[in-house]
Write a protein that holds these residues in place. Sequence first.
Motif, PDB file in Angstrom:
ATOM      1  N   ARG A 144       0.841  -1.208   0.000  1.00  0.00           N
ATOM      2  CA  ARG A 144       0.000   0.000   0.000  1.00  0.00           C
ATOM      3  C   ARG A 144       0.868   1.247   0.000  1.00  0.00           C
ATOM      4  N   ASN A 145       1.833   1.299   0.900  1.00  0.00           N
ATOM      5  CA  ASN A 145       2.683   2.478   1.027  1.00  0.00           C
ATOM      6  C   ASN A 145       3.609   2.649  -0.167  1.00  0.00           C
ATOM      7  N   LEU A 146       4.100   1.525  -0.706  1.00  0.00           N
ATOM      8  CA  LEU A 146       4.938   1.605  -1.903  1.00  0.00           C
ATOM      9  C   LEU A 146       4.162   2.211  -3.061  1.00  0.00           C
ATOM     10  N   PHE A 147       2.891   1.818  -3.179  1.00  0.00           N
ATOM     11  CA  PHE A 147       2.065   2.357  -4.262  1.00  0.00           C
ATOM     12  C   PHE A 147       1.804   3.848  -4.056  1.00  0.00           C
ATOM     13  N   VAL A 148       1.430   4.236  -2.843  1.00  0.00           N
ATOM     14  CA  VAL A 148       1.087   5.634  -2.579  1.00  0.00           C
ATOM     15  C   VAL A 148       2.271   6.545  -2.868  1.00  0.00           C
ATOM     16  N   PHE A 149       3.436   6.201  -2.343  1.00  0.00           N
ATOM     17  CA  PHE A 149       4.596   7.056  -2.543  1.00  0.00           C
ATOM     18  C   PHE A 149       5.078   7.029  -3.985  1.00  0.00           C
ATOM     19  N   GLY A 150       5.218   5.839  -4.549  1.00  0.00           N
ATOM     20  CA  GLY A 150       5.733   5.719  -5.911  1.00  0.00           C
ATOM     21  C   GLY A 150       4.834   6.398  -6.928  1.00  0.00           C
TER      22      GLY A 150
ATOM     23  N   VAL B 221       0.845  18.462  -7.306  1.00  0.00           N
ATOM     24  CA  VAL B 221       0.306  17.214  -7.857  1.00  0.00           C
ATOM     25  C   VAL B 221       0.685  16.030  -6.969  1.00  0.00           C
ATOM     26  N   GLY B 222       1.976  15.897  -6.651  1.00  0.00           N
ATOM     27  CA  GLY B 222       2.433  14.777  -5.830  1.00  0.00           C
ATOM     28  C   GLY B 222       1.903  14.851  -4.418  1.00  0.00           C
ATOM     29  N   GLY B 223       1.914  16.042  -3.824  1.00  0.00           N
ATOM     30  CA  GLY B 223       1.407  16.184  -2.464  1.00  0.00           C
ATOM     31  C   GLY B 223      -0.073  15.909  -2.366  1.00  0.00           C
ATOM     32  N   PHE B 224      -0.853  16.390  -3.353  1.00  0.00           N
ATOM     33  CA  PHE B 224      -2.301  16.141  -3.334  1.00  0.00           C
ATOM     34  C   PHE B 224      -2.606  14.653  -3.490  1.00  0.00           C
ATOM     35  N   LEU B 225      -1.919  13.987  -4.434  1.00  0.00           N
ATOM     36  CA  LEU B 225      -2.160  12.548  -4.621  1.00  0.00           C
ATOM     37  C   LEU B 225      -1.753  11.761  -3.370  1.00  0.00           C
TER      38      LEU B 225
ATOM     39  N   SER C  26       2.573   8.765  -6.371  1.00  0.00           N
ATOM     40  CA  SER C  26       2.493  10.205  -6.122  1.00  0.00           C
ATOM     41  C   SER C  26       3.693  10.933  -6.698  1.00  0.00           C
ATOM     42  N   ILE C  27       4.879  10.418  -6.435  1.00  0.00           N
ATOM     43  CA  ILE C  27       6.072  11.130  -6.863  1.00  0.00           C
ATOM     44  C   ILE C  27       6.274  11.007  -8.379  1.00  0.00           C
ATOM     45  N   TYR C  28       5.837   9.877  -8.961  1.00  0.00           N
ATOM     46  CA  TYR C  28       5.990   9.724 -10.404  1.00  0.00           C
ATOM     47  C   TYR C  28       5.014  10.627 -11.148  1.00  0.00           C
ATOM     48  N   CYS C  29       3.766  10.713 -10.660  1.00  0.00           N
ATOM     49  CA  CYS C  29       2.789  11.608 -11.282  1.00  0.00           C
ATOM     50  C   CYS C  29       3.197  13.066 -11.078  1.00  0.00           C
ATOM     51  N   GLY C  30       3.862  13.349  -9.958  1.00  0.00           N
ATOM     52  CA  GLY C  30       4.332  14.707  -9.720  1.00  0.00           C
ATOM     53  C   GLY C  30       5.388  15.139 -10.710  1.00  0.00           C
ATOM     54  N   LEU C  31       6.015  14.193 -11.378  1.00  0.00           N
ATOM     55  CA  LEU C  31       6.981  14.503 -12.435  1.00  0.00           C
ATOM     56  C   LEU C  31       6.362  14.418 -13.830  1.00  0.00           C
ATOM     57  N   ALA C  32       5.484  13.423 -14.038  1.00  0.00           N
ATOM     58  CA  ALA C  32       4.945  13.163 -15.373  1.00  0.00           C
ATOM     59  C   ALA C  32       3.852  14.144 -15.777  1.00  0.00           C
ATOM     60  N   ILE C  33       2.905  14.414 -14.875  1.00  0.00           N
ATOM     61  CA  ILE C  33       1.768  15.274 -15.235  1.00  0.00           C
ATOM     62  C   ILE C  33       2.206  16.703 -15.557  1.00  0.00           C
ATOM     63  N   PRO C  34       3.025  17.362 -14.714  1.00  0.00           N
ATOM     64  CA  PRO C  34       3.465  18.716 -15.096  1.00  0.00           C
ATOM     65  C   PRO C  34       4.224  18.755 -16.416  1.00  0.00           C
ATOM     66  N   SER C  35       5.011  17.710 -16.686  1.00  0.00           N
ATOM     67  CA  SER C  35       5.751  17.673 -17.946  1.00  0.00           C
ATOM     68  C   SER C  35       4.801  17.632 -19.131  1.00  0.00           C
ATOM     69  N   TRP C  36       3.742  16.821 -19.032  1.00  0.00           N
ATOM     70  CA  TRP C  36       2.777  16.719 -20.135  1.00  0.00           C
ATOM     71  C   TRP C  36       2.001  18.022 -20.303  1.00  0.00           C
ATOM     72  N   VAL C  37       1.571  18.618 -19.191  1.00  0.00           N
ATOM     73  CA  VAL C  37       0.787  19.855 -19.275  1.00  0.00           C
ATOM     74  C   VAL C  37       1.615  20.978 -19.885  1.00  0.00           C
ATOM     75  N   ASN C  38       2.882  21.054 -19.543  1.00  0.00           N
ATOM     76  CA  ASN C  38       3.745  22.096 -20.122  1.00  0.00           C
ATOM     77  C   ASN C  38       3.890  21.934 -21.629  1.00  0.00           C
ATOM     78  N   LYS C  39       3.850  20.692 -22.104  1.00  0.00           N
ATOM     79  CA  LYS C  39       4.006  20.438 -23.530  1.00  0.00           C
ATOM     80  C   LYS C  39       2.684  20.533 -24.290  1.00  0.00           C
ATOM     81  N   ASN C  40       1.562  20.374 -23.575  1.00  0.00           N
ATOM     82  CA  ASN C  40       0.252  20.374 -24.238  1.00  0.00           C
ATOM     83  C   ASN C  40      -0.734  21.282 -23.516  1.00  0.00           C
ATOM     84  N   PRO C  41      -0.424  22.561 -23.359  1.00  0.00           N
ATOM     85  CA  PRO C  41      -1.338  23.440 -22.616  1.00  0.00           C
ATOM     86  C   PRO C  41      -2.678  23.634 -23.316  1.00  0.00           C
TER      87      PRO C  41
END
Length: 613
Positions: free
Chosen positions: A468-474, A515-519, A476-491
Amino acid sequence: MNSATTSFECPDPLQRGDGVVNFHDDSQGRKKNDPSRSPSSSHLVYGILDIPPWYLSIFLGIQHFLTALGGLVAVPLILAKGLCLQHDPLTQSYLISTIFFVSGICTLLQVFLGIRLPILQGGTFAFLAPSLSMLSLPTWKCPEWTLNASQVNTSSPEFTQEWQKRIREGAIMVASCVQMLVGFSGLIGYLMRFIGPLTIAPTISLVALPLFDSAGNDAGIHWGVSATTIFLIVLFSEYLRNIAVPVPVCGRRKKCRTSKFYLFQVFPVLLALCISWLLCFVLTVTNTLPSAPTAYGYLARTDTKGDVLSQAPWFRFPYPGQWGLPTVSLAGVFGIIAGVISSMVESVGDYYACARLVGAPPPPKHAINRGIGIEGLGCLVAGAWGTGNGTTSYSENVGALGITRVGSRMVIVAAGCVLLLMGVFGKIGAAFATIPTPVMGGMFLVMFGVISAVGISNLQYVDMNSSRNLFVFGFSIYCGLAIPSWVNKNPERLQTGILQLDQVIQVLLTTGMFVGGFLGFFLDNTIPGSLEERGLLAWNQVQESEETTKVLEIYGLPCGIGTRSCASSCARRLPFWPRMERGGPGVVGVSQLTLCSQNSSGERLHGAPETRM
C-alpha cells in the motif's frame, strides 16, 4: 539581536561535548551543551537556539544570501520581458533592489513572528506562471515599439507609463489576503491532522526534483566551472568538515591566542562560490573563456553582466507605491490564488524539512498557522512595494542548512539584515548579481539533491514493506513529475473557454509538489491502512515526545507573548496563538533567560546562583 529564549550554560569556551572545537569570545553567547539533544541536532555546529558570534553570523548570513541570489535575481529578470523592460537594465536593477529589500522584511517577520524556524523568504516562481499568463493577454501585451531597442527612450513618460501600469497590478495583494485567511484562521493547521509522512515525503522531494532541468541548464553553461563548484562544495562539506583550521582569537580575559575552527564545515558554500567566482574572473581576464555571445561557455565570464553594476545607483530606498497606486483585474486574482495554493503546500513541506535539519521538533499547528499567515502578509508587502511577485520560503536555503550544519535562527536574522542592506545599496547588490550562471548551477545541483533526500527521509516512519505504502509514494512522486511535464508540452488540451479557470488549472497541474502532495494526501487518507502502517503512530509519537518547554522555546512568540504576557483566555483561543497544552506549575515560559555557573565538565557548580528573567 537575541532570540526569544536564550540559555547561556557556560560550557568550556573551546571544547564542545561532541568533540567539536569552536572559538567563542568570552563576550559572546555560548552554545547550549545539553546532553539530551536530539540525534539530528547533535551533529549541528550551531542549533536553532544557539547564537554564534556576531561576525560569524554576518558571514553565515551572507552565505545564505548568496544561496538565494539566483532565485532572487531570476524572478525580476524573467518578468522584465512581460513588463516591457527588456531594454531598460536600470529599471531591472531597481526591481532587483526592491525584491532584496522586501525579502529582508519578510524574512525578519517570519523569524520573529511567523514559524520562527531559520527559513529565508524570497520571490516565488509559483507566481510567475499566472503573472506571465496575464501579461500575455491582448490587453497587457507590450507594444511593438518597446521590443525594438532603437525606438525605446527609457526616460520618456510614455515608456514609463507602459511598464508601470503593468507592475501596478494588485492581484498579488488581493490573493495574499486569501493566504492570510487560511493561515490565521487555523484552516491549514486543521488540515495537518490528515497530513502524514506519505504526504510530506513526495511534497518535499518534488520541491527539488522538477528543478533538475533548470539546474542542469545553468550548470551546462560551462560544465568545467560548475563541476569545480560541485567538487569544492562536496570537498569542504563532506571530506574536510572535520579538519580544524587554526585562527587567531582575542577575548576579554585572555590575550590573543590561536584556536581551532572548523572553517570548511561552517562555510562550504561561501568558500566554494568565492573560489569558483575568482576562477571565472581569472579565465575572463586572460580571455580563456570565449568572448562571442553565441559561443559555449560565454556566460561563465564575469563581465557579461557589467551593465547591471555600472548603471545601478549607490543608494536607493524602496518604498510602498513607488510605481503608483495598484489596480486589480479578476483574471490576475484567480491566477495568483492558484500560485498561493502551490506556495502554501511547498512552505508546509519546507517547515518540516527545516525542522528536521536543525534538530527541532516538528512544528505545532499554531506555528504552521502563523507561518502561512505571515507569508500571506509578506505577499501583501511585496505587492505594496511593487516587486511584481510574492514571497515564500526558499527551499534552496533549507538545503544549505543540511550542508553547512548551521541551524541558528540568528544567522537567518543576519541574512535578513543583509538583504535589507543589499536592497538599499544598489552597487553592492549588483556586484553579487554578476556571479556567473554555471557557478550558481553547480551549487543548485548540490542543494536540490539534499532537499530531495530530506523529503525521502520522512519515509523512515512508514512501513515500506507494505505494498500500500509503496504504491502511494511511488505513484504520487511519479505523477508529480509526469503530469506537469505533459501539461507544459500540451497546454492547449486543457482549454475550457474560461480564462480564469484555465490559468488556475495550468498553474496547479504544472506544479509538481502540488500534484504529488495532493495525490499522496488523497490516497493516504482513502486507501485502508493502520496508523502504524501509514507511519502516523510513529509520526505522532515523535511530535508528542518533545518536551513542551522545548517546543515553546523554538515556536513560541518572542518576549513571552502568549505565555507570560498577553496570555488572556480570549487570546489563547486564536488558532495562531502559542499555548501550553501540557505541563504544570513548573513549566516555564518562552521568555525565560537562564544564567548559571558551570565547572569544566558542564555541570552547574553547587550553590551557583541562577537568574531567571
